[in-house]
Design an enzyme around this catalytic site. Structure first.
Site: not given
Length: 177
Positions: A7, A9, A15, A19, A51, A57, A91, A97
């Site tokens: 992964d 972040d 993290d 965001f 992700n 968004r 997404h 999805c």
């Protein structure tokens, strides 16, 4: 082929609940870049599965996501490391999805692109959804206590065979030992 899925972040970089929306906000977790370089030098393929719902968004566009990933790649190059591929779900969280973790779509794309079976391959994440996505295709789950990892380790749904490490550098040291 030795392949590891990370992964982004909370594993490679710090993290943010708001965001990571620009290259200026991207900050490597101490030791993570050097750990990736160690994997590269030992012959491992390093792939990111992330992700990135900030795109869905409308918080940032694809050009900004590419710039953020570009900053990560430049920082890696400075320590002799590289990411072999970056797979991401753009997404929003409410999407149906198949690529948003915990669904296994990103991992299935990795298997297809690299023509590899991920059974037993390490999947390193800081959240339950990272580990669940990896488990769905047979990966060995590794939880790092960076990012959301401290909270995740207390989750009753944490897979029983999850290996827990303080950070990515410790995971890599264990894998290469």
């Amino acid at each position: 082929m030795k392949l590891i899925v990370l992964d982004r972040d909370g594993v490679i970089n710090k993290d943010s609940d708001q965001f990571i929306k620009s290259p200026d906000e991207w900050e490597a977790i101490p030791g993570s870049l050097e750990a990736i370089a160690k994997l590269n030098q030992a012959g491992w393929r390093v792939v990111v599965a992330s992700n990135q719902s900030g795109v869905g968004r409308g918080l940032f566009g694809m050009d900004m996501l590419n710039a953020i990933n570009g900053r990560m790649n430049e920082a890696l190059a400075q320590v002799g490391g590289r990411i072999d591929a970056i797979f991401f779900c753009p997404h929003a969280a409410d999407s149906t999805c198949e690529c948003r973790k915990p669904k296994p779509g990103l991992l299935e794309q990795i298997q297809e692109r690299f023509n590899v079976d991920l059974t037993g391959a390490p999947m390193v994440g800081d959240s339950l959804r990272d580990l669940q996505a990896g488990m769905a295709v047979g990966c060995q789950p590794y939880l790092v206590l960076t990012g959301k990892g401290h909270k995740t380790q207390d989750d009753p749904d944490l897979p029983a065979d999850t290996r827990i490490f303080p950070d990515l550098a410790a995971v890599v040291d264990a894998l290469l030992d």
